[in-house]
Write a protein that holds these residues in place. Sequence first.
Motif, mmCIF file in Angstrom:
data_model
loop_
_atom_site.group_PDB
_atom_site.id
_atom_site.type_symbol
_atom_site.label_atom_id
_atom_site.label_comp_id
_atom_site.label_asym_id
_atom_site.label_seq_id
_atom_site.Cartn_x
_atom_site.Cartn_y
_atom_site.Cartn_z
ATOM 1 N N ARG A 1 0.922 -1.001 0.084
ATOM 2 C CA ARG A 1 0.065 -0.032 0.017
ATOM 3 C C ARG A 1 0.995 1.192 -0.022
ATOM 4 N N LEU A 2 0.362 2.419 -0.600
ATOM 5 C CA LEU A 2 1.057 3.485 -0.618
ATOM 6 C C LEU A 2 0.586 4.388 0.586
ATOM 7 N N GLY A 3 1.679 5.462 0.881
ATOM 8 C CA GLY A 3 1.163 6.432 1.972
ATOM 9 C C GLY A 3 1.505 7.648 1.270
ATOM 10 N N ALA A 4 0.926 8.964 1.601
ATOM 11 C CA ALA A 4 1.144 10.058 1.170
ATOM 12 C C ALA A 4 1.816 11.005 2.353
ATOM 13 N N ARG A 5 2.729 11.592 2.329
ATOM 14 C CA ARG A 5 2.934 12.567 3.270
ATOM 15 C C ARG A 5 3.769 13.879 2.886
ATOM 16 N N LEU A 6 3.331 14.920 3.661
ATOM 17 C CA LEU A 6 4.068 16.229 3.224
ATOM 18 C C LEU A 6 5.491 16.368 3.615
ATOM 19 N N THR A 7 6.129 17.001 2.653
ATOM 20 C CA THR A 7 7.533 17.317 2.990
ATOM 21 C C THR A 7 7.581 18.846 3.577
ATOM 22 N N ALA A 8 8.929 19.000 4.197
ATOM 23 C CA ALA A 8 8.758 20.177 4.873
ATOM 24 C C ALA A 8 8.810 21.495 3.929
ATOM 25 N N ASP A 9 8.931 21.326 2.687
ATOM 26 C CA ASP A 9 9.127 22.522 1.742
ATOM 27 C C ASP A 9 7.765 22.739 1.384
ATOM 28 N N GLY A 10 6.511 21.878 1.662
ATOM 29 C CA GLY A 10 5.228 22.019 1.249
ATOM 30 C C GLY A 10 4.896 21.171 -0.147
ATOM 31 N N GLY A 11 5.627 20.312 -0.427
ATOM 32 C CA GLY A 11 5.558 19.229 -1.472
ATOM 33 C C GLY A 11 4.961 17.989 -0.843
ATOM 34 N N LYS A 12 4.391 16.956 -1.671
ATOM 35 C CA LYS A 12 3.542 15.830 -1.212
ATOM 36 C C LYS A 12 4.479 14.844 -1.900
ATOM 37 N N VAL A 13 4.651 13.639 -1.207
ATOM 38 C CA VAL A 13 5.443 12.523 -1.858
ATOM 39 C C VAL A 13 4.797 11.368 -1.480
#
Length: 123
Positions: A88-100
């Motif tokens: 399964r995949l998760g999504a998380r925010l990075t410190a600079d406001g992106g999403k990975v």
Amino acid sequence: MLIKTGDIVEVRSGNDRGTRAKVLAVRPAKPGGKPGHGGKVVVEGVNRVYRHIRRSQKNPQGGRLSKEMPIDASNVLMVCTACGKATRLGARLTADGGKVRFCRACNAELGTLRRPRATAKGG
Ligand SMILES: [Zn+2]
């Protein structure tokens, strides 16, 4: 939906269960749906149907044309490029406001979903 065109996925149900193949197209769920849920994917060689073609000027031989039909995105799992597991995949925010995206098994990052906000303007 977190699966993107070009991902390698493993099919989890149906006649093609266990098949690992490339995603040829994604069809997002209807607007207003919950993010990360719903949607359909077309997977290479999976859920193939045959269209019978009558002889015509364009196609003097007639014959069969195979075509993949979309399957529900919930029936596939992405194969992680780092650990090789269907996960399964998760999504998380990075410190600079992106999403990975990331692998829930090994935590490896599996591509950007949204670029950092700072670079959205200008350039
Ligand atoms: Zn992994």
